[in-house]
Design a protein around this motif. Structure first.
Motif, PDB file in Angstrom:
ATOM      1  N   SER A 158       0.819  -1.211   0.000  1.00 56.01           N
ATOM      2  CA  SER A 158       0.000   0.000   0.000  1.00 56.01           C
ATOM      3  C   SER A 158       0.850   1.256   0.000  1.00 56.01           C
ATOM      4  O   SER A 158       1.767   1.411   0.799  1.00 56.01           O
ATOM      5  N   GLN A 159       0.473   2.176  -0.896  1.00 59.49           N
ATOM      6  CA  GLN A 159       1.111   3.486  -0.961  1.00 59.49           C
ATOM      7  C   GLN A 159       0.849   4.248   0.338  1.00 59.49           C
ATOM      8  O   GLN A 159       1.662   5.045   0.773  1.00 59.49           O
ATOM      9  N   GLU A 160      -0.300   3.954   0.941  1.00 61.37           N
ATOM     10  CA  GLU A 160      -0.675   4.651   2.175  1.00 61.37           C
ATOM     11  C   GLU A 160       0.345   4.431   3.289  1.00 61.37           C
ATOM     12  O   GLU A 160       0.539   5.271   4.148  1.00 61.37           O
ATOM     13  N   TRP A 161       0.975   3.253   3.254  1.00 66.66           N
ATOM     14  CA  TRP A 161       1.932   2.918   4.316  1.00 66.66           C
ATOM     15  C   TRP A 161       3.304   3.529   4.078  1.00 66.66           C
ATOM     16  O   TRP A 161       4.211   3.342   4.878  1.00 66.66           O
ATOM     17  N   THR A 162       3.466   4.217   2.927  1.00 63.49           N
ATOM     18  CA  THR A 162       4.786   4.796   2.646  1.00 63.49           C
ATOM     19  C   THR A 162       4.948   6.155   3.316  1.00 63.49           C
ATOM     20  O   THR A 162       5.969   6.800   3.185  1.00 63.49           O
ATOM     21  N   GLN A 163       3.902   6.643   3.948  1.00 65.80           N
ATOM     22  CA  GLN A 163       4.032   7.951   4.594  1.00 65.80           C
ATOM     23  C   GLN A 163       3.596   7.924   6.060  1.00 65.80           C
ATOM     24  O   GLN A 163       2.885   7.019   6.486  1.00 65.80           O
ATOM     25  N   GLU A 164       4.006   8.937   6.766  1.00 61.67           N
ATOM     26  CA  GLU A 164       3.661   9.063   8.183  1.00 61.67           C
ATOM     27  C   GLU A 164       2.151   9.191   8.340  1.00 61.67           C
ATOM     28  O   GLU A 164       1.518   9.780   7.467  1.00 61.67           O
ATOM     29  N   PRO A 165       1.578   8.717   9.389  1.00 62.37           N
ATOM     30  CA  PRO A 165       2.185   7.892  10.436  1.00 62.37           C
ATOM     31  C   PRO A 165       2.124   6.421  10.020  1.00 62.37           C
ATOM     32  O   PRO A 165       1.077   5.876   9.888  1.00 62.37           O
ATOM     33  N   TYR A 166       3.265   5.828   9.785  1.00 61.12           N
ATOM     34  CA  TYR A 166       3.345   4.489   9.213  1.00 61.12           C
ATOM     35  C   TYR A 166       2.552   3.458  10.021  1.00 61.12           C
ATOM     36  O   TYR A 166       2.211   3.685  11.170  1.00 61.12           O
ATOM     37  N   ASN A 167       2.304   2.328   9.413  1.00 56.03           N
ATOM     38  CA  ASN A 167       1.539   1.254  10.058  1.00 56.03           C
ATOM     39  C   ASN A 167       2.428   0.437  11.001  1.00 56.03           C
ATOM     40  O   ASN A 167       2.107   0.230  12.164  1.00 56.03           O
ATOM     41  N   CYS A 168       3.541  -0.018  10.477  1.00 57.04           N
ATOM     42  CA  CYS A 168       4.473  -0.782  11.320  1.00 57.04           C
ATOM     43  C   CYS A 168       5.882  -0.678  10.737  1.00 57.04           C
ATOM     44  O   CYS A 168       6.059  -0.239   9.596  1.00 57.04           O
ATOM     45  N   TYR A 169       6.840  -1.080  11.523  1.00 55.28           N
ATOM     46  CA  TYR A 169       8.237  -0.945  11.142  1.00 55.28           C
ATOM     47  C   TYR A 169       8.995  -2.219  11.461  1.00 55.28           C
ATOM     48  O   TYR A 169       8.645  -2.933  12.382  1.00 55.28           O
ATOM     49  N   THR A 170      10.080  -2.428  10.741  1.00 52.74           N
ATOM     50  CA  THR A 170      11.075  -3.358  11.241  1.00 52.74           C
ATOM     51  C   THR A 170      11.991  -2.552  12.158  1.00 52.74           C
ATOM     52  O   THR A 170      12.236  -1.366  11.927  1.00 52.74           O
ATOM     53  N   VAL A 171      12.431  -3.180  13.228  1.00 52.31           N
ATOM     54  CA  VAL A 171      13.334  -2.507  14.169  1.00 52.31           C
ATOM     55  C   VAL A 171      14.364  -3.508  14.664  1.00 52.31           C
ATOM     56  O   VAL A 171      14.151  -4.719  14.578  1.00 52.31           O
ATOM     57  N   PHE A 172      15.461  -2.994  15.186  1.00 49.88           N
ATOM     58  CA  PHE A 172      16.378  -3.828  15.956  1.00 49.88           C
ATOM     59  C   PHE A 172      16.116  -3.537  17.426  1.00 49.88           C
ATOM     60  O   PHE A 172      16.238  -2.398  17.870  1.00 49.88           O
ATOM     61  N   ARG A 173      15.760  -4.555  18.163  1.00 48.00           N
ATOM     62  CA  ARG A 173      15.427  -4.333  19.570  1.00 48.00           C
ATOM     63  C   ARG A 173      16.649  -3.874  20.366  1.00 48.00           C
ATOM     64  O   ARG A 173      16.506  -3.145  21.354  1.00 48.00           O
ATOM     65  N   GLY A 174      17.817  -4.288  19.947  1.00 44.60           N
ATOM     66  CA  GLY A 174      19.032  -3.813  20.609  1.00 44.60           C
ATOM     67  C   GLY A 174      19.156  -2.290  20.552  1.00 44.60           C
ATOM     68  O   GLY A 174      19.745  -1.673  21.433  1.00 44.60           O
ATOM     69  N   GLN A 175      18.591  -1.692  19.510  1.00 42.25           N
ATOM     70  CA  GLN A 175      18.622  -0.224  19.383  1.00 42.25           C
ATOM     71  C   GLN A 175      17.358   0.404  19.959  1.00 42.25           C
ATOM     72  O   GLN A 175      17.417   1.405  20.665  1.00 42.25           O
TER      73      GLN A 175
END
Lengths: 101, 432
Positions: B91-108
């Protein structure tokens, strides 16, 4: 229905563990409660298979524990069919320290 | 260090930190005890963090939090040994703020989250193991740590110590987990230049994709799935299955991971990527029936320790964040009332029951069991669907009518249409 397949991969777990930052304590946080149970009651030595870090090895008629490489997942405590593994967390600051994940 | 805090939180994951943030911003004194070198050092997550629950706690956190990629493309693969049926939503909608979800590194991420808690007044004590809860007439009044003179006292203790919550087990809140109540997942972080990731996954710069892989990733035999998530310059690849099934089949988890990495559908995505870290983690997948006691006198349990994971929707960190926040709110309420017994703290349980957390787990209470007891879903229908599509797309002189008949035969693989109908009903009933 298809028959369950056999995995024919052969991975050296040490190569994977080598990637990680581990701060091993000088005392083990894992131990076998009763060595006789492993020797006599456990045919397949399940922990030597399912442990994702290959911590448990069967050698000289006993389970050897390479606790230094433990990833602290807890699987062995839960899945040992004889509840024969004494599982503690390593002392504070010791053990695996992930950078990313 | 003061002798007594308003609250002690065990574990600096997202559940513990959400509870902490809630409490310190309401003026309570809170000590967080973390056994790793730093918050996040012991934490492993598949890699998807949903915005909504975090946003509820800390509005617009995403403007400054260390995130990897916003997920704009979510894919599902039904994989056989040499093919895969793909389904995806981008979805193009998810390409802009406020995003739906993210990949993250939990260590960071957890380190950053902990710093926000410190800024708001929390004390984070790293490299410290909580050995037990201190009790007085059945009420939790503090914790015993591994440090010299390590007893710390508080009005209330929040246990956010993860799937291996030895502390809540010791309090008698639950028995030891059964191997079928947890999934064992192994994962690797593979390094790859961001442009290569974007090209291979068909992504705009900075955007991310996820792939959930069912079927052959667990050898078509175990309840679980493989997964691939894109980070900025890394790909997370992993596989998880019920611990009971991994054990009973005698499978080495890292060999299963290697099998997935070498699968013809996967290997082109990760070609030439360099492994940089290897993980293993248990996921509390027992669902609704496995939720332990979560409120006692002077004590609350949140996150993975409370088995709050929705395996069907691969959600966990958001349930942890929400439960942590609600636990924190209940403690603030108890603090105002000056009473920390279970009856007052049960506001937490009440609010959790009324939130999506318990509602969702209740909805899917039988889903994992249906999959476990009906292996045909993974073992028969996924290869069947692959073979059926293979038949439909192969042009070999057979008429389309004949093709259609063959395709259906492959899906049914000897069963009747009636049994397929029954299975569809079973699946619908488990998910409705």
């Amino acid at each position: 229905m298809k028959k369950t397949k056999k995995l024919d991969t052969n991975v050296n777990i040490d190569d994977k563990l080598y990637l990680n930052r581990l701060k091993p304590d000088d005392r083990s946080h894992l131990s076998i409660k009763d060595a006789d149970v492993c020797a006599n009651n456990c045919l397949r030595k399940d922990c030597t298979l399912f442990c994702p870090a290959g911590v448990y090895k069967w050698s000289d008629n006993r389970i050897a524990i390479n606790y230094e490489g433990c990833l602290e997942c807890g699987a062995c405590r839960i899945a040992c069919p004889h509840e024969n593994i004494e599982w503690q967390y390593p002392r504070g600051g010791f053990g695996i320290q992930f950078r990313l994940a | 260090m003061p002798e007594k805090f308003d609250a002690i939180v065990v574990g600096a994951g997202v559940a513990g930190l959400a509870a902490t943030y809630k409490m310190v911003t309401e003026g309570l004194s809170v000590a967080v005890i973390e056994r790793g070198d730093y918050p996040g050092a012991k934490n492993v997550m598949g890699g998807v963090l949903y915005r909504h629950s975090m946003d509820n706690l800390m509005p617009e956190f995403w403007k400054e939090a260390p995130l990897q990629r916003p997920v704009v493309d979510q894919r599902y693969w039904l994989m056989d040994d040499r093919s895969a049926v793909n389904m995806s939503y981008k979805s193009q909608e998810w390409t802009q703020e406020p995003y739906n979800c993210y990949t993250v590194f939990r260590g960071q991420f957890d380190k950053w989250f902990a710093d926000k808690c410190i800024e708001a007044g929390a004390l984070i004590i790293n490299e410290t193991l909580v050995e037990s809860c201190l009790l007085e007439e059945g009420k939790v009044i503090g914790v015993r740590t591994g440090r010299p003179e390590g007893d710390i006292y508080a009005n209330v203790v929040i246990l956010a110590d993860g799937v291996n919550s030895l502390l809540s087990k010791e309090l008698g809140f639950h028995k030891e987990w059964q191997p079928r109540q947890v999934a064992l997942a192994v994962m690797e972080e593979l390094k790859l230049p961001s442009e290569v990731i974007e090209e291979r996954f068909n992504l705009e710069p900075g955007m991310g994709a996820t792939i959930e892989i069912y079927g052959d990733s667990t050898l078509g035999s175990m309840v679980g799935n493989g997964f691939i998530y894109t980070n900025k310059e890394h790909i997370s690849i992993g596989v998880g299955a019920l611990l009971s099934q991994l054990r009973d089949m005698g499978i080495k988890p890292y060999e299963l991971l290697e099998y997935l990495k070498n699968h013809p559908m996967v290997r082109t995505l990760i070609k030439d990527a360099e492994p940089v870290e290897y993980y293993a983690h248990l996921i509390p997948e027992g669902g609704y029936y496995s939720i332990p006691k979560i409120v006692g006198d002077g004590v609350l349990v949140a996150g993975d320790a409370a088995q709050l994971v929705n395996g069907v929707h691969r959600e966990g960190s958001n349930l942890a964040t929400t439960s942590g926040r609600l636990a924190g709110e209940a403690v603030v309420y108890a603090h105002k009332a000056g009473d920390f017994f279970a009856e007052t703290l049960s506001l937490y349980e009440e609010n959790l029951q009324n939130s999506y957390v318990i509602k969702d787990l209740k909805k899917y209470k039988d889903a994992a069991h249906v999959l476990e007891t009906n292996p045909q879903f993974l073992k028969q229908y996924i290869p069947g669907t692959n073979m059926a599509l293979h038949e439909m797309f192969t042009v070999d002189g057979k008429s389309k009518k004949e093709k259609q008949k063959l395709a259906l035969q492959k899906i049914l693989s000897g069963d009747s249409l009636y049994s397929l109908g029954k299975d569809i009903y079973k699946a619908w009933k488990a998910m409705k």
